[in-house]
Design a protein around this motif. Sequence first.
Motif, PDB file in Angstrom:
ATOM      1  N   PRO A  22       0.582  -1.415  -0.241  1.00 47.02           N
ATOM      2  CA  PRO A  22      -0.270   0.146  -0.084  1.00 47.02           C
ATOM      3  C   PRO A  22       0.886   1.214   0.211  1.00 47.02           C
ATOM      4  O   PRO A  22       1.730   1.390   0.276  1.00 47.02           O
ATOM      5  CB  PRO A  22      -1.038   0.398   1.636  1.00 47.02           C
ATOM      6  N   GLU A  23      -0.049   2.553  -0.539  1.00 51.43           N
ATOM      7  CA  GLU A  23       0.839   3.345   0.013  1.00 51.43           C
ATOM      8  C   GLU A  23       1.171   4.157   1.335  1.00 51.43           C
ATOM      9  O   GLU A  23       0.505   3.486   1.723  1.00 51.43           O
ATOM     10  CB  GLU A  23       0.582   4.296  -0.663  1.00 51.43           C
TER      11      GLU A  23
ATOM     12  N   ARG B 292      -6.265  -5.460  -2.054  1.00 47.16           N
ATOM     13  CA  ARG B 292      -5.610  -5.423  -3.445  1.00 47.16           C
ATOM     14  C   ARG B 292      -7.116  -5.421  -4.652  1.00 47.16           C
ATOM     15  O   ARG B 292      -7.124  -5.160  -5.729  1.00 47.16           O
ATOM     16  CB  ARG B 292      -4.628  -6.680  -3.809  1.00 47.16           C
TER      17      ARG B 292
ATOM     18  N   ALA C  44      -9.048  -2.481  -4.853  1.00 53.94           N
ATOM     19  CA  ALA C  44      -8.656  -1.941  -6.263  1.00 53.94           C
ATOM     20  C   ALA C  44      -8.266  -2.072  -7.399  1.00 53.94           C
ATOM     21  O   ALA C  44      -8.527  -1.607  -8.193  1.00 53.94           O
ATOM     22  CB  ALA C  44      -6.924  -1.331  -5.366  1.00 53.94           C
TER      23      ALA C  44
ATOM     24  N   SER D  53      -7.674   0.442 -10.380  1.00 48.87           N
ATOM     25  CA  SER D  53      -6.486   1.468  -9.791  1.00 48.87           C
ATOM     26  C   SER D  53      -5.077   0.696  -9.299  1.00 48.87           C
ATOM     27  O   SER D  53      -5.045  -0.386  -8.623  1.00 48.87           O
ATOM     28  CB  SER D  53      -6.772   2.121  -8.649  1.00 48.87           C
ATOM     29  N   ASP D  54      -3.931   0.916  -9.897  1.00 52.69           N
ATOM     30  CA  ASP D  54      -2.465   0.124 -10.307  1.00 52.69           C
ATOM     31  C   ASP D  54      -1.809   0.141  -8.051  1.00 52.69           C
ATOM     32  O   ASP D  54      -1.666  -0.104  -7.413  1.00 52.69           O
ATOM     33  CB  ASP D  54      -1.603   0.978 -10.814  1.00 52.69           C
ATOM     34  N   ALA D  55      -2.318   0.837  -8.050  1.00 52.58           N
ATOM     35  CA  ALA D  55      -1.879   1.504  -6.231  1.00 52.58           C
ATOM     36  C   ALA D  55      -2.753   1.541  -5.639  1.00 52.58           C
ATOM     37  O   ALA D  55      -4.564   1.629  -5.353  1.00 52.58           O
ATOM     38  CB  ALA D  55      -1.768   2.684  -6.415  1.00 52.58           C
TER      39      ALA D  55
ATOM     40  N   ARG E 109      -4.705   1.827  -2.385  1.00 55.21           N
ATOM     41  CA  ARG E 109      -4.783   3.161  -1.294  1.00 55.21           C
ATOM     42  C   ARG E 109      -4.872   3.047   0.085  1.00 55.21           C
ATOM     43  O   ARG E 109      -5.728   1.260   0.332  1.00 55.21           O
ATOM     44  CB  ARG E 109      -5.563   4.583  -2.160  1.00 55.21           C
TER      45      ARG E 109
END
Length: 508
Positions: free
Chosen positions: A450-451, A480, A483, A488-490, A492
């Motif tokens: 994760p970020e 995951r 996301a 979303s690639d990231a 969050r």
Amino acid sequence: MVARVSTVAFQGVDVLDIDVQVQMSGGQVAFTVVGLPDKAVAESRERVRAALHALGLALPPKRITVNLAPADVQKEGSHYDLPIAIALLTVMGILPDEDIKGFCALGELALDGALTAVAGTLPAAIHAVATDRGLICPAACGGEAAWAGELEVLAPRTLLELINHFKGTQVLSRPQPKMEEDEPGALPDLADIKGQETAKRALEVAASGAHNLLMVGPPGSGKSMLAARLPGLLPPLEPAEALDLSMIHSVAGKLEGGRLMRRRPFRDPHHSASLPALVGGGVRAKPGEISLAHQGVLFLDELPEFARPTLEALRQPLETGRATVARANGHVTYPARVQLVAAMNPCRCGHLDDPAQACGRAPKCAADYQSKISGPLFDRIDLHVDVPAVKASDLSLPPPRETSAIVAARVARARGIQAARYAALVKPGHPTIRTNAEADGELLEKVAAPEAPGRALLTEAADRLRLSARGYHRVLRVARTLADMEGSDAVRRVHIAEALSYRRVVVR
């Protein structure tokens, strides 16, 4: 003279070569089968004798010995009838020995000489391809055997048809592969359920990432209805998955009409199911419900009502994706990559959150009831969701606009993202990974890292909720998937937060 015909024995979905040897000699008239036969194999001599008599053939008044080699392997099942009969016809000079050598045979004989279906034809056919032989099987199994690839398949309806084929008076055409029919509208639709938006969201998340799901709610809140609609959200089986699953059902004798399966299975055993019925076992170590649900859904309704040892036996298969049946005479392993979906009441009476209906032992009764399920098993379930009672006002609303087809399209899109990701990351020779629920170790850390804000939230929550290492990684898997559902690639912070909301909450 000794005649030899090839057949097979099964250890799980693995196939062993068996050499059927038949000898006729002088001496006292007898018909003996040796080589560790079980009762069904030993009784084959009576079925074979009657089938030959129905064709107008009589066994010579000699001593007949049938040896099933290797002699130290237990022989089980009725599929030895046909190879024994073929070997007898060969030693009697009715069938040509040279033509028989290139085939593997299996099938059960009826008393009138008809051939009836047997279990295990598909793995036997795949084994025949690997050993560069043809296959002789009953006509009812021909469509199943044809899926194995480029091999010669003879699928007669009767023993007489097989004799005529080898004598050149009749030609047996190659059977056509059969596929399970996809009936439109056969699966229940998600649009039938009114309300329960949180549970529907969790169901979509579970379908998107193949995550295990537990629904907790009072009686009549729709838990079983939600679970029954999960198969309609899942993508169809890929060819390799369909073949893998069909081999298990073939060994279990559950391929209807010899048709290859195309739908993901949905197995819902009753809570009185025994441990061998759920995990596998019995006299012949047959696959259990968890293996019959391979690549699909295993739904356990009234989870605490299952016997505790039975539930505990699920822990290892859920983690490893395989079920091993250990016996004194050997170990048999079946694939068991399943998505567990379970439902339960919060307490025995089911009305924990309704003071007007709850019993006088609340909330202690809830702790006692839920303690029937161990913490390690709870820890293996990714999504825990409350399913509250449906209000009468919700039941009067018009049907929801989102159908199963709409949600299934989103699920397919999310699974496509996962399949492409892992196809690029997993090295050749390693086990295939298709969904986030299968990712683990360094691979999971790589794809679901994760970020910074999300990692800080996860670290703090792991300390406060006392998440185990397994629970920590399962939160990452669900995040995951969330996301991927957004494209979303990231991963969050919002994805971590929602994934944490699905972790189990201790009873108040």
